[in-house]
Motif scaffolding. Structure first.
Motif, short mmCIF file in Angstrom:
data_model
loop_
_atom_site.label_atom_id
_atom_site.label_comp_id
_atom_site.label_asym_id
_atom_site.label_seq_id
_atom_site.Cartn_x
_atom_site.Cartn_y
_atom_site.Cartn_z
N TYR A 2 99.83 100.75 61.47
CA TYR A 2 99.54 100.27 60.11
C TYR A 2 98.34 99.33 60.09
O TYR A 2 97.98 98.83 59.03
CB TYR A 2 100.77 99.57 59.52
CG TYR A 2 101.41 98.60 60.49
CD1 TYR A 2 100.89 97.33 60.69
CD2 TYR A 2 102.53 98.98 61.23
CE1 TYR A 2 101.46 96.46 61.58
CE2 TYR A 2 103.10 98.11 62.13
CZ TYR A 2 102.57 96.86 62.31
OH TYR A 2 103.14 96.00 63.21
N MET A 3 97.72 99.07 61.25
CA MET A 3 96.59 98.15 61.32
C MET A 3 95.27 98.91 61.17
O MET A 3 95.12 100.00 61.71
CB MET A 3 96.58 97.40 62.65
CG MET A 3 97.79 96.53 62.91
SD MET A 3 98.03 95.19 61.73
CE MET A 3 96.78 94.05 62.24
N GLN A 4 94.33 98.31 60.44
CA GLN A 4 92.96 98.80 60.41
C GLN A 4 92.22 98.07 61.51
O GLN A 4 92.41 96.87 61.70
CB GLN A 4 92.30 98.51 59.07
CG GLN A 4 92.92 99.26 57.91
CD GLN A 4 92.31 98.81 56.59
OE1 GLN A 4 92.02 97.64 56.39
NE2 GLN A 4 92.13 99.76 55.68
N VAL A 5 91.34 98.78 62.23
CA VAL A 5 90.66 98.20 63.38
C VAL A 5 89.15 98.31 63.19
O VAL A 5 88.64 99.34 62.74
CB VAL A 5 91.05 98.94 64.68
CG1 VAL A 5 90.33 98.35 65.89
CG2 VAL A 5 92.55 98.90 64.88
N GLY A 6 88.43 97.27 63.55
CA GLY A 6 86.98 97.28 63.54
C GLY A 6 86.45 96.27 64.54
O GLY A 6 87.21 95.46 65.08
N PHE A 7 85.15 96.34 64.81
CA PHE A 7 84.54 95.41 65.75
C PHE A 7 83.33 94.75 65.10
O PHE A 7 82.65 95.34 64.28
CB PHE A 7 84.10 96.13 67.03
CG PHE A 7 85.26 96.62 67.85
CD1 PHE A 7 85.94 95.76 68.69
CD2 PHE A 7 85.68 97.93 67.75
CE1 PHE A 7 87.02 96.21 69.43
CE2 PHE A 7 86.76 98.39 68.48
CZ PHE A 7 87.42 97.53 69.33
N ASN A 8 83.07 93.53 65.53
CA ASN A 8 81.93 92.75 65.07
C ASN A 8 81.23 92.18 66.30
O ASN A 8 81.83 92.10 67.36
CB ASN A 8 82.42 91.63 64.16
CG ASN A 8 81.30 90.94 63.43
OD1 ASN A 8 80.21 91.48 63.28
ND2 ASN A 8 81.56 89.73 62.96
N LYS A 9 80.01 91.76 66.16
CA LYS A 9 79.28 91.12 67.26
C LYS A 9 79.23 92.00 68.51
O LYS A 9 79.54 91.56 69.60
CB LYS A 9 79.90 89.77 67.62
CG LYS A 9 80.00 88.81 66.48
CD LYS A 9 78.81 87.94 66.45
CE LYS A 9 78.99 86.89 65.36
NZ LYS A 9 77.82 86.17 65.08
N ASN A 10 78.87 93.26 68.35
CA ASN A 10 78.78 94.20 69.47
C ASN A 10 80.07 94.29 70.29
O ASN A 10 80.05 94.48 71.49
CB ASN A 10 77.60 93.84 70.39
CG ASN A 10 76.28 94.02 69.69
OD1 ASN A 10 76.12 94.94 68.89
ND2 ASN A 10 75.36 93.14 69.94
N GLY A 11 81.18 94.12 69.63
CA GLY A 11 82.47 94.28 70.29
C GLY A 11 83.07 93.00 70.80
O GLY A 11 84.16 93.02 71.35
N ARG A 12 82.43 91.89 70.62
CA ARG A 12 83.00 90.64 71.11
C ARG A 12 84.10 90.12 70.20
O ARG A 12 84.87 89.25 70.58
CB ARG A 12 81.91 89.59 71.28
CG ARG A 12 80.89 90.00 72.32
CD ARG A 12 80.21 88.80 72.90
NE ARG A 12 79.08 89.16 73.72
CZ ARG A 12 79.16 89.52 74.98
NH1 ARG A 12 80.32 89.59 75.56
NH2 ARG A 12 78.08 89.81 75.67
N GLN A 13 84.18 90.66 69.00
CA GLN A 13 85.25 90.30 68.08
C GLN A 13 85.94 91.57 67.60
O GLN A 13 85.28 92.51 67.17
CB GLN A 13 84.72 89.53 66.88
CG GLN A 13 84.18 88.17 67.23
CD GLN A 13 83.60 87.47 66.02
OE1 GLN A 13 83.21 88.09 65.04
NE2 GLN A 13 83.55 86.15 66.08
N MET A 14 87.25 91.59 67.70
CA MET A 14 88.03 92.69 67.16
C MET A 14 88.60 92.23 65.82
O MET A 14 89.18 91.15 65.73
CB MET A 14 89.17 93.07 68.11
CG MET A 14 90.00 94.25 67.64
SD MET A 14 91.35 94.63 68.78
CE MET A 14 90.78 96.16 69.44
N LEU A 15 88.37 93.02 64.81
CA LEU A 15 88.83 92.70 63.46
C LEU A 15 90.01 93.60 63.12
O LEU A 15 89.93 94.82 63.25
CB LEU A 15 87.70 92.92 62.46
CG LEU A 15 86.35 92.30 62.85
CD1 LEU A 15 85.26 92.76 61.90
CD2 LEU A 15 86.45 90.79 62.87
N LEU A 16 91.10 93.00 62.68
CA LEU A 16 92.31 93.75 62.36
C LEU A 16 92.78 93.37 60.97
O LEU A 16 92.71 92.21 60.58
CB LEU A 16 93.42 93.44 63.36
CG LEU A 16 93.08 93.72 64.83
CD1 LEU A 16 94.09 93.05 65.73
CD2 LEU A 16 93.02 95.21 65.07
#
Length: 117
Positions: free
Chosen positions: A46-60
């Motif tokens: 049920y989580m949406q996943v994304g990345f920021n800062k070239n993958g140094r941050q995982m956004l959920l």
């Protein structure tokens, strides 16, 4: 400790969080994200996943319309992640393989250099 516990802390945190909750996780080395992504894929679809800062941050983000009491309902939903971010997860898997191979071949971190010594 998180890896040893199979990220149970995050599993429980995500399950008990309110719909629409957003999490930003930071990591210096994104080699850990594939394991974390696997947890989300298997236990928290049920989580949406994304990345920021070239993958140094995982956004959920916990998706709306998910009933926390009905675990089976959420498992039939596809995990929400962009193709770009899916490619990043594959890249991180490769980075982790190279790192593990390096460690298994005897690489050791050098002691920090002291300035002026």
């Amino acid at each position: 400790l998180l890896q040893e516990s199979k990220y149970i802390f995050f599993h429980d945190l995500f399950k008990l969080s309110q719909e629409g909750s957003i999490f930003v996780l930071s990591e210096v080395h994104p080699r850990l994200w594939p394991e974390f992504y696997k947890l989300i894929q298997e236990e928290c679809p049920y989580m949406q996943v994304g990345f920021n800062k070239n993958g140094r941050q995982m956004l959920l983000r916990k998706s709306r319309g998910v009933d926390d009491g009905a675990e089976d309902e959420g498992s039939s939903r596809p995990l929400m992640i962009s193709d770009k971010d899916r490619r990043l997860v594959k890249k991180f898997e490769e980075l982790n393989k190279y790192h593990e191979r390096k460690i298994n071949n005897g690489w050791q971190r050098q002691a920090p250099k002291r300035r002026g010594a």
